[in-house]
Design a protein around this motif. Sequence first.
Motif: not given
Length: 149
Positions: A37-42, A63-66, A123-134
């Motif tokens: 469900t998280l990783v489709q291919n490597c 985050d709901g995207k491939n 790349l810019s201050p508007k970019v969120p920290d990668p908390d969802t990636f953690m």
Amino acid sequence: MMLSGKRVAQVEIKAKGDVFHDLWKANPHHIPNLSPTLVQNCQTHEGELGTVGSVLHWNYFHDGKNCVAKTKILAIDEEKKSINFQLVDGDFLKLYKSFYVNLHVDTKGSKHVVTWTVEYEKLSPKVPDPDTFMEFYKRLTKDIETNHL
């Protein structure tokens, strides 16, 4: 606002840390079977599995995207059970100038702790920290533990 940052996520696992480390080092192509469900291919894009300099191509769901990514192995430390990756291509580089991941497995007595450390530059201050990636890494670790370890 700071453009550079660091995030750390730790997950205790019941299985031996060597098994988890070896999976990520030498057999990452098995990860889609353990967490579909998280990783489709490597797939190996360049180099040889388990060696510094090899590049892996990933298809994953975040985050709901491939999404896609290419990661390069920068360092492997067998004694410390750690692997350092650099994101060299993919969707995340639309938001981050640089993105480095360190996977470390620590064994203390009967406890095994997987630590994910991410160092990044936005790349810019508007970019969120990668908390969802953690959170993604935590879920991935638990999926692997449940289905393999």
